[in-house]
Structure formats: structure tokens, C-alpha cells
Design a protein around this motif. Structure first.
Motif, PDB file in Angstrom:
ATOM      1  N   CYS A 129       0.794  -1.230   0.000  1.00 29.13           N
ATOM      2  CA  CYS A 129       0.000   0.000   0.000  1.00 29.13           C
ATOM      3  C   CYS A 129       0.824   1.277   0.000  1.00 29.13           C
ATOM      4  N   ILE A 130       2.123   1.172  -0.286  1.00 34.52           N
ATOM      5  CA  ILE A 130       2.964   2.320  -0.620  1.00 34.52           C
ATOM      6  C   ILE A 130       3.552   2.013  -1.989  1.00 34.52           C
ATOM      7  N   ALA A 131       3.249   2.866  -2.964  1.00 40.75           N
ATOM      8  CA  ALA A 131       3.737   2.644  -4.328  1.00 40.75           C
ATOM      9  C   ALA A 131       4.497   3.865  -4.808  1.00 40.75           C
ATOM     10  N   THR A 132       5.515   3.633  -5.640  1.00 39.75           N
ATOM     11  CA  THR A 132       6.276   4.723  -6.236  1.00 39.75           C
ATOM     12  C   THR A 132       6.478   4.450  -7.717  1.00 39.75           C
ATOM     13  N   ASN A 133       6.618   5.539  -8.457  1.00 40.30           N
ATOM     14  CA  ASN A 133       6.939   5.460  -9.880  1.00 40.30           C
ATOM     15  C   ASN A 133       7.538   6.810 -10.246  1.00 40.30           C
ATOM     16  N   GLY A 134       8.859   6.856 -10.437  1.00 40.53           N
ATOM     17  CA  GLY A 134       9.528   8.134 -10.658  1.00 40.53           C
ATOM     18  C   GLY A 134       9.362   9.010  -9.427  1.00 40.53           C
ATOM     19  N   SER A 135       8.850  10.229  -9.593  1.00 46.12           N
ATOM     20  CA  SER A 135       8.657  11.128  -8.455  1.00 46.12           C
ATOM     21  C   SER A 135       7.270  10.988  -7.831  1.00 46.12           C
ATOM     22  N   ALA A 136       6.418  10.124  -8.391  1.00 45.29           N
ATOM     23  CA  ALA A 136       5.063   9.924  -7.861  1.00 45.29           C
ATOM     24  C   ALA A 136       5.075   8.878  -6.749  1.00 45.29           C
ATOM     25  N   VAL A 137       4.325   9.174  -5.680  1.00 44.89           N
ATOM     26  CA  VAL A 137       4.179   8.255  -4.551  1.00 44.89           C
ATOM     27  C   VAL A 137       2.705   8.205  -4.191  1.00 44.89           C
ATOM     28  N   ALA A 138       2.200   7.016  -3.896  1.00 44.25           N
ATOM     29  CA  ALA A 138       0.821   6.835  -3.440  1.00 44.25           C
ATOM     30  C   ALA A 138       0.828   5.997  -2.170  1.00 44.25           C
ATOM     31  N   ILE A 139      -0.037   6.371  -1.240  1.00 43.95           N
ATOM     32  CA  ILE A 139      -0.206   5.622   0.004  1.00 43.95           C
ATOM     33  C   ILE A 139      -1.696   5.428   0.213  1.00 43.95           C
ATOM     34  N   ALA A 140      -2.093   4.193   0.494  1.00 41.61           N
ATOM     35  CA  ALA A 140      -3.482   3.882   0.813  1.00 41.61           C
ATOM     36  C   ALA A 140      -3.535   3.299   2.215  1.00 41.61           C
ATOM     37  N   ASP A 141      -4.450   3.803   3.038  1.00 37.04           N
ATOM     38  CA  ASP A 141      -4.573   3.265   4.388  1.00 37.04           C
ATOM     39  C   ASP A 141      -5.757   2.306   4.480  1.00 37.04           C
ATOM     40  N   ARG A 142      -5.846   1.619   5.585  1.00 41.54           N
ATOM     41  CA  ARG A 142      -6.850   0.573   5.778  1.00 41.54           C
ATOM     42  C   ARG A 142      -8.269   1.100   5.632  1.00 41.54           C
ATOM     43  N   ASN A 143      -8.510   2.364   5.949  1.00 38.76           N
ATOM     44  CA  ASN A 143      -9.867   2.915   5.875  1.00 38.76           C
ATOM     45  C   ASN A 143     -10.190   3.524   4.525  1.00 38.76           C
ATOM     46  N   LEU A 148      -1.612  11.123  -2.420  1.00 36.34           N
ATOM     47  CA  LEU A 148      -0.682  11.170  -3.545  1.00 36.34           C
ATOM     48  C   LEU A 148       0.325  12.288  -3.378  1.00 36.34           C
ATOM     49  N   SER A 149       1.516  12.040  -3.895  1.00 38.91           N
ATOM     50  CA  SER A 149       2.588  13.032  -3.931  1.00 38.91           C
ATOM     51  C   SER A 149       3.218  12.975  -5.314  1.00 38.91           C
ATOM     52  N   GLY A 150       3.542  14.139  -5.849  1.00 37.15           N
ATOM     53  CA  GLY A 150       4.224  14.194  -7.136  1.00 37.15           C
ATOM     54  C   GLY A 150       5.676  14.592  -7.013  1.00 37.15           C
ATOM     55  N   ASP A 151       6.156  14.746  -5.770  1.00 33.80           N
ATOM     56  CA  ASP A 151       7.529  15.214  -5.545  1.00 33.80           C
ATOM     57  C   ASP A 151       8.279  14.310  -4.559  1.00 33.80           C
ATOM     58  N   THR A 152       8.247  13.029  -4.819  1.00 31.81           N
ATOM     59  CA  THR A 152       8.878  11.980  -4.005  1.00 31.81           C
ATOM     60  C   THR A 152       8.508  12.063  -2.521  1.00 31.81           C
ATOM     61  N   GLY A 153       7.285  12.467  -2.255  1.00 30.23           N
ATOM     62  CA  GLY A 153       6.791  12.444  -0.887  1.00 30.23           C
ATOM     63  C   GLY A 153       7.084  13.672  -0.059  1.00 30.23           C
ATOM     64  N   ARG A 154       7.402  14.780  -0.680  1.00 34.59           N
ATOM     65  CA  ARG A 154       7.652  16.019   0.069  1.00 34.59           C
ATOM     66  C   ARG A 154       6.344  16.743   0.401  1.00 34.59           C
ATOM     67  N   PRO A 166      -7.991  -1.304   0.831  1.00 32.37           N
ATOM     68  CA  PRO A 166      -7.123  -1.733  -0.275  1.00 32.37           C
ATOM     69  C   PRO A 166      -6.257  -2.927   0.095  1.00 32.37           C
ATOM     70  N   SER A 167      -5.940  -3.741  -0.903  1.00 37.56           N
ATOM     71  CA  SER A 167      -4.957  -4.801  -0.702  1.00 37.56           C
ATOM     72  C   SER A 167      -3.619  -4.396  -1.297  1.00 37.56           C
ATOM     73  N   SER A 168      -3.622  -3.390  -2.186  1.00 40.44           N
ATOM     74  CA  SER A 168      -2.386  -2.840  -2.726  1.00 40.44           C
ATOM     75  C   SER A 168      -2.732  -1.588  -3.514  1.00 40.44           C
ATOM     76  N   VAL A 169      -1.700  -0.840  -3.861  1.00 45.79           N
ATOM     77  CA  VAL A 169      -1.850   0.350  -4.699  1.00 45.79           C
ATOM     78  C   VAL A 169      -0.724   0.321  -5.721  1.00 45.79           C
ATOM     79  N   LEU A 170      -1.010   0.807  -6.931  1.00 45.88           N
ATOM     80  CA  LEU A 170      -0.044   0.782  -8.008  1.00 45.88           C
ATOM     81  C   LEU A 170      -0.131   2.097  -8.774  1.00 45.88           C
ATOM     82  N   ILE A 171       1.006   2.639  -9.162  1.00 38.36           N
ATOM     83  CA  ILE A 171       1.050   3.812 -10.015  1.00 38.36           C
ATOM     84  C   ILE A 171       1.513   3.343 -11.389  1.00 38.36           C
ATOM     85  N   ALA A 172       0.669   3.529 -12.386  1.00 40.05           N
ATOM     86  CA  ALA A 172       1.021   3.090 -13.739  1.00 40.05           C
ATOM     87  C   ALA A 172       1.404   4.258 -14.602  1.00 40.05           C
TER      88      ALA A 172
END
Length: 172
Positions: A129-143, A148-154, A166-172
Motif C-alpha cells: 500500500c505504498i507505491a512509487t513510480n519516478g517522483s510519484a508516490v501513493a499511500i493507501a490506508d486501511r480505511n 498522492l505526492s508528485g515530488d517523491t513524498g515532500r 485496499p490490498s495494494s496500490v499501483l502507479i502506472a
């Protein structure tokens, strides 16, 4: 070299293409997710119930890190540029959790992420439930909150809420 994440178990390692396996992180450490850094040979990190496990020698040896975490139960790990991100909570069924970061090459404490991500997420950010792709980061919590972040999580923004757990998250 191969590493196998035995979910809610340990991390066996093979140097002969999988013909034989040797234990590395003990099965009682309750490993949830293992990631190899995409650009730093030898750097592998694992989220486990005992903390963030770090190897700098392809999983031969591991260091368990807990400094800076509010609790040691780590369930997800990902790399965002030169940083590692890890989720921590008191246990798998915790009502709240937090996301931490530090430099991959760093040896200091993990620091809670801010910049629009709440201090406490609803439930845990589970394995996958933490996904990255380049500078994009996504986090999904149990609820069902999706951040989303477009700057490596800043900096972060909540893009969805009340999704099914969620069971997982993916950035395509």
C-alpha cells in the motif's frame, strides 16, 4: 542472488538460482514486505514486526531499525528517490499508523512524514500500500484514504476517501 519474502515470516536467500536457500531474517521477525533498491546494488529493506530491516550486502546481514518510530510494527516499505518510506503501527489491527522516511544511505532516526500527510493515517498502510513510480508516490490506508505526492513524498494531498479497504496500490 534471490531473496524470497515469506509473508508474515522470514527472508530466505539463494545464490544458486533457487536450488538451495539459507535463512537471513528469522521467521519469527514477521516480515511483511521486502524491496531491493532499483539503483543501489546490494541495498535491500524489509518491513517487519520488529522494525525496518536494512541490508547493504544483498541480504547477507541485516540491521533492525526502530529509532524515530512510534511503534516497531512495520508493514509496508518503498523507495522514493534517495529516501526509504515505511509504515509503522502498534500491530496489524491498529486504529492508526504513521509513515516515516529517511535517506537510504542515512543512519539516523526515521522521521514522520508531514507536508499534507496527516500525522496519523486511519488504520495501517498495509503490505503493498505504498507505491512509487519516478517522483510519484501513493499511500493507501486501511480505511480507504488515498494520498498522492508528485515530488517523491515532500508534499501530499488526499485524493480519495472511503474506498474499500485496499490490498495494494499501483502507479502506472
Amino acid at each position: 542472488m534471490l531473496l524470497a519474502n515469506v509473508h508474515v515470516g522470514g527472508v530466505p536467500r539463494s545464490t544458486d538460482g533457487g536450488a538451495t536457500w539459507q535463512p537471513t531474517i528469522d521467521v519469527d521477525s514477521d516480515v511483511h514486505e521486502v524491496r531491493a533498491h532499483p539503483n543501489r546494488p546490494g541495498v535491500v529493506m524489509a518491513a517487519a514486526a520488529i522494525g525496518l530491516c536494512t541490508s547493504r550486502d544483498n541480504g547477507v546481514t541485516w540491521e533492525v531499525e526502530q529509532e524515530g518510530l512510534h511503534a516497531s510494527y512495520c508493514s509496508a516499505v518503498a523507495f522514493a528517490g534517495d529516501d526509504v518510506l515505511v509504515s509503522a503501527s502498534v500491530d496489524h489491527f491498529a486504529a492508526q499508523g504513521a509513515i516515516y522516511r529517511r535517506r537510504v544511505d542515512g543512519h539516523g532516526p526515521l522521521v514522520a512524514i508531514a507536508g499534507g500527510l496527516p500525522e496519523w493515517i486511519d488504520g495501517i498502510a498495509d503490505t503493498g500500500c505504498i507505491a512509487t513510480n519516478g517522483s510519484a508516490v501513493a499511500i493507501a490506508d486501511r480505511n480507504g484514504n488515498l494520498y498522492l505526492s508528485g515530488d517523491t513524498g515532500r508534499s501530499w494531498s488526499r485524493r480519495a476517501h472511503s474506498l474499500p479497504p485496499p490490498s495494494s496500490v499501483l502507479i502506472a
